[in-house]
Enzyme design. Structure first.
Site, mmCIF file in Angstrom:
data_model
loop_
_atom_site.group_PDB
_atom_site.id
_atom_site.type_symbol
_atom_site.label_atom_id
_atom_site.label_comp_id
_atom_site.label_asym_id
_atom_site.label_seq_id
_atom_site.Cartn_x
_atom_site.Cartn_y
_atom_site.Cartn_z
ATOM 1 N N GLY A 1 14.279 19.615 2.706
ATOM 2 C CA GLY A 1 14.151 18.207 2.786
ATOM 3 C C GLY A 1 13.051 17.646 1.999
ATOM 4 O O GLY A 1 12.632 16.419 2.121
ATOM 5 N N LYS B 1 5.351 4.590 -9.903
ATOM 6 C CA LYS B 1 3.894 4.616 -9.325
ATOM 7 C C LYS B 1 2.849 4.134 -10.254
ATOM 8 O O LYS B 1 1.888 3.323 -9.883
ATOM 9 C CB LYS B 1 3.586 5.722 -8.220
ATOM 10 C CG LYS B 1 4.666 5.665 -7.134
ATOM 11 C CD LYS B 1 4.507 7.222 -6.548
ATOM 12 C CE LYS B 1 5.658 7.392 -5.488
ATOM 13 N NZ LYS B 1 5.864 8.778 -5.001
ATOM 14 N N GLY C 1 1.984 7.048 -0.979
ATOM 15 C CA GLY C 1 2.283 6.931 0.526
ATOM 16 C C GLY C 1 1.161 6.697 1.562
ATOM 17 O O GLY C 1 0.662 5.354 1.330
ATOM 18 N N GLU D 1 0.829 -1.284 -0.119
ATOM 19 C CA GLU D 1 0.008 0.060 0.058
ATOM 20 C C GLU D 1 0.999 1.263 -0.073
ATOM 21 O O GLU D 1 0.448 2.369 -0.328
ATOM 22 C CB GLU D 1 -0.668 0.162 1.241
ATOM 23 C CG GLU D 1 -2.257 1.080 1.351
ATOM 24 C CD GLU D 1 -2.865 1.078 0.086
ATOM 25 O OE1 GLU D 1 -3.654 0.471 0.120
ATOM 26 O OE2 GLU D 1 -2.764 2.008 -0.955
#
Ligand SMILES: NC(=O)c1ccc[n+]([C@@H]2O[C@H](COP(=O)([O-])OP(=O)(O)OC[C@H]3O[C@@H](n4cnc5c(N)ncnc54)[C@H](OP(=O)(O)O)[C@@H]3O)[C@@H](O)[C@H]2O)c1
Length: 437
Positions: free
Chosen positions: A189, A207, A136, A131
């Site tokens: 980041g 993806k 995410g 998953e």
């Protein structure tokens, strides 16, 4: 109460350490929900001395994740190392062959070896849950695999890379350049030191290839994806898009067409009023269009330790709740051996609207020549606007064209013709327009 489920975590970085932390902090809740304890009985990473912000000293340490997959006393192997080869692939394969369930967040691995790994999992009667590998924390795999039985998918598309969406959102909101946004994303980041993988579309393509397989029951074909990144998007494009009622997003799109399946990743203009255009910053979204359901849009956090851990923990909990002897569903919705070969639709036959931005010499006849090239290629225009370019480049004009539905082949031919005519003073910009509700 049933025996505890023993898990081994390979990789204790951003996601792995978060998974260990959530399993510790939410132990009582998970036990209540799953009817059994979940214990971390083995871990593996490179550096045994590194402070992970969570105490994993009660678990057996393995320097080698492949050994952990083969010999540790575990029921579930959790792969959070990353990479499409090396220790990630070898350890997942070893765990499945040893009859262990596997949970992974690794889209690169699945994009390249997903079908082969699914075959092993299905032969061994174990689960391969992933998953967290797409978008995410958004439960898109479960939705497509389990909640949409009987639906035929026509199109699935989404914002699948938070770094790109963050950059495009800030470019639009603050009027700053791609390079300045990228530098900021790196400082905060949100982007890697080497951002190529994200900004050139590779991560979105990985993806998308998984979503395509789930949507159309085809073998994963990550190498067959048309790909353009966002590094060529300028303020001129963002402003023109806004003026025309569009917003630019990097989309991954998989669509059934008469000539096959289109898989494409590219900057896309979506109507500003559409739901997907409201997805800002690092947030991800996936839209699924089916014959029965219509259009469904899921949106939420697409990356980060906690959001990704949430999806990993959901996968572990599914295994904890399953009972011995229970027949598990296939990894990609259909048994791996029944996944059809992927029939690629050529990009040249893609049909849709196009935005074309041309910077041209400010000379008599240029506008007419551009209009002629469009007409010669049967491209009907919704609008054509020209602006003078201010400042040093005063002898130039910007011409912005928006086409009605046409084909990629026609647009390429027309733009090639205009380039050959010698009217351009800069590279032409072409951005596809996507229908979105
Ligand atoms: N980060 C996200 O937001 C996110 C979101 C969705 C999916 N994912 C996926 O989740 C996976 C992990 O990502 P991450 O961001 O957590 O990566 P990361 O922070 O770089 O962590 C990788 C971990 O793997 C360990 N490792 C590397 N090589 C190893 C080896 N040979 N043997 C054992 N351990 C090894 C590292 O050990 P050391 O710590 O000792 O160096 C580190 O703990 C990737 O597949 C990624 O694509 C990540």
């Amino acid at each position: 109460m049933a025996e505890a489920l023993r898990v081994g975590i390979a990789g204790l970085g951003t996601v792995g350490a978060s998974v260990a932390r959530v399993l510790r902090d939410k132990a009582a809740e998970l036990t209540r929900q799953c009817g059994r304890d979940i214990v971390v009985s083995a871990v593996s990473a490179r550096d045994p001395k590194r402070d992970r912000g969570v105490d994993v000293s009660a678990a057996k340490w393995f320097d080698d994740p492949v050994k952990m997959a083969q010999i540790a006393d575990i029921d579930v192997f959790i792969e959070l190392i990353g990479g499409d080869e090396g220790p990630a692939r070898l350890s997942v394969k070893a765990a499945l062959e040893a009859g262990r369930h596997v949970v992974t967040a690794n889209k690169a691995l699945l994009a390249k070896h997903g079908v082969a790994l699914a075959e092993i999992a299905e032969k061994k009667g174990v689960l391969l849950n992933y998953e967290a590998a797409v978008a995410g924390g958004i439960p898109v795999i479960k939705t497509m695999r389990e909640a949409m039985a009987g639906n035929s998918v026509n199109r699935v598309f989404g914002i699948l890379n938070g770094t790109c969406n963050y950059i495009l959102t800030r470019m639009e909101a603050e009027g700053i350049s791609f390079d300045a946004c990228l530098k900021d994303a790196q400082r905060l980041g949100y982007a890697e030191a080497d951002p190529t993988f994200d900004i050139e579309g590779h991560d979105t393509a990985h993806k998308l290839s998984i979503l395509t397989s789930l949507a159309f029951g085809t073998k994963i074909a990550a190498n067959d994806i048309y790909m353009e990144g966002i590094s060529n998007i300028t303020q001129a494009d963002i402003r023109a898009a806004g003026d025309l009622g569009y917003r630019i997003k990097l989309l991954g799109v998989a669509q059934r067409t008469e000539s096959g399946i289109e898989q494409r990743v590219h900057p896309t203009m979506v109507p500003t009023a559409s739901v997907i255009a409201q997805v800002h910053g690092v947030t991800n979204a996936v839209a699924i269009e089916t014959d029965i359901l219509g259009e469904l849009l899921l949106s939420g956090p697409g990356a980060g330790g906690n959001a990704t851990a949430s999806a990993v923990i959901g996968d572990i909990a599914d295994i904890a709740k399953s009972r011995p002897g229970f027949q598990h569903g296939p990894v990609f919705g259909l048994p791996a051996k029944e996944l059809r070969p992927y029939k690629k639709a050529q990009m040249r036959s893609h049909a849709g609207g196009y935005f074309i931005r041309l910077t041209v010499h400010d000379r008599i006849g240029v506008f007419a020549a551009i209009a002629k090239r469009m007409a010669d290629n049967d491209i009907s225009l919704e609008s054509i606007v020209q602006h003078a370019v201010s400042g040093e480049a005063a002898a130039q004009k910007t011409v912005i064209l928006v086409s009605h539905e046409t084909t990629e082949a026609a647009v390429r031919k027309a733009v090639d013709g205009i380039t050959k005519d010698g009217h351009l003073t800069d590279k032409p910009q072409v951005i596809r327009i996507e229908r979105a509700g």
